[in-house]
Every structure is written in structure tokens, then in C-alpha cells.
Design a protein around this motif. Structure first.
Motif: not given
Length: 233
Positions: A38-44
């Protein structure tokens, strides 16, 4: 100050609040194609704020960019399918969207949309919000529009909008100095600069505030309604 003869809107974070729809659809795409990650929300959030295109976004988020490159079409197709069934339900027009588009139409200022989205997604959102009558279909530029390049490259203006306005809308000249770009990210501001037009930065959007302010946009607004006053100047 030259009169505004063409208004070019960004879509995400400018006309429509799409942050949740994009973020959730990215997560759903990873869940479908790479469920163990799951990609980090901060990076999204950072990538959305940068105005990055879909391919660049997934490439940056994928734990193995080489693997993504080998399957890029499958990832993009899956995202767009999920966006159509899930993401569209989360989109909301920013307050004042209808008013500003109606005002521009009343002043006979052509309106275009240049987006990193697909044209179909933009058209669907406009239709669902009753705004499709304000933006001609052939003035909606998406990531796969022939002749266009992703912002801040000015090709969408020079290679697509100018010929379309001349050939299909009877516009004789499209002076760069009369173009007003309305957007929320660094890419939008640089796009306007590369065209040779003016830019209205939408501070309420998703762009990095410090980076956008450092580029000294011509106008800054905290709501879409304020754009009407700029066009009248």
C-alpha cells in the motif's frame, strides 16, 4: 493589461475537488494489482500536489518501477476503470464553478480545460454536474489528446487549442498575452509562463503553497468566484 481572450482551466484542484477520488482510486488500484503493498498516503498527497500525471504517479509509488513500466497499460486501465465506478462518486465541484463558467460565457471568452486526466473522465464529471454546456468538447485536452504534452509543456496550447479555435470556432487570432491560465499547481503556473500568458493561482487547491508563491503568479484567488473580477479587468 490585455483583455482575456481565452481562459484555460486546470481540472483537479481548480474546478473540481477530486483529491479524495484520486487518492482512493490509487489505493484501490494497488489493492487490485499489488495487494501486498500500500503506497504511503504522504507520498500520494505529495504527488497529487505536484500535478504529476498518472503514469508518473504510479511509477513513483510502485516499489519496483521497472515492473510498473512493463505493465504500465494494465495499471492505467485498471485505475481508469475503478475511477469510473468509484472515484466519480466522490468528486464535487468547488463553490463558484458554475458562476465563473457562466460569467465567461456571458463575456464571450472561450473556455478550455487542460488536464492530466483522460478526456472521458473530465467530460463525465462535467455532465454529472450539469456543466458540460460551458466547455466545448473539442476544447477539453487530456493526457492522450493527439499533439498535446503534459503541463508545463505549452504544446496543448500551441498544437491543439490554437488550431481548434481557428478552424472550428472561428477565432482569427489567439494572442498569447490574452490567455489566462487558472490552476493550482506549479505545473499550471509554469504552463502559463511557457505560453506567454498570465496565470491565476488558486490557493485553495492542492499545489505546494511555498513553491507556487515563489513563482509569483499574476493573480491569487481563494475562491473561483474571484476569477470573474480578473476577467473583467
Amino acid at each position: 493589461m490585455p483583455p482575456t481572450t481565452l481562459a484555460i482551466f486546470d481540472f483537479d484542484g481548480t474546478l473540481f475537488d477530486t483529491h479524495e477520488s484520486i487518492s482512493q482510486t490509487i489505493q484501490l488500484t494497488f489493492h487490485a494489482l499489488l495487494p501486498a503493498y500500500g503506497p504511503p498516503q504522504s507520498e500520494v498527497r505529495r504527488l497529487i500536489a505536484s500535478g504529476a500525471g498518472l503514469s508518473d504517479t504510479f511509477r513513483a509509488l510502485h516499489p519496483n518501477p521497472t515492473t510498473f513500466n512493463e505493465n504500465e497499460d494494465a495499471w492505467i486501465d485498471k485505475y481508469r476503470a475503478l475511477y469510473a465506478t468509484h472515484g466519480q462518486l466522490l468528486i464535487r465541484a468547488f463553490p463558484g464553478a458554475r458562476d465563473v463558467l457562466a460569467a465567461l460565457k456571458g463575456h464571450h471568452v472561450p473556455v478550455a480545460i487542460v488536464s492530466n486526466k483522460g478526456v472521458a473522465a473530465v467530460k463525465t464529471t462535467l455532465e454529472q454536474n450539469g456543466l458540460d454546456g460551458y466547455v466545448p468538447e473539442d476544447l477539453i485536452i487530456g493526457d492522450k489528446t493527439p499533439g498535446a504534452q503534459r503541463k508545463p509543456d505549452p504544446a496543448s496550447f500551441a498544437n491543439v487549442l490554437v488550431p481548434t479555435l481557428r478552424e472550428k470556432h472561428g477565432v482569427g487570432e489567439v494572442p498569447a498575452e490574452g490567455v489566462l491560465v487558472i490552476g493550482d499547481t506549479v505545473a499550471d503556473i509554469k504552463f502559463a509562463r511557457n505560453i506567454g500568458g498570465r496565470v491565476c493561482w488558486c490557493r485553495y487547491g492542492y499545489g505546494d503553497r511555498g513553491a507556487c508563491e515563489a513563482l509569483a503568479p499574476d493573480f491569487v484567488v481563494d475562491s473561483l468566484g474571484e476569477v470573474v473580477g480578473i476577467v473583467k479587468e
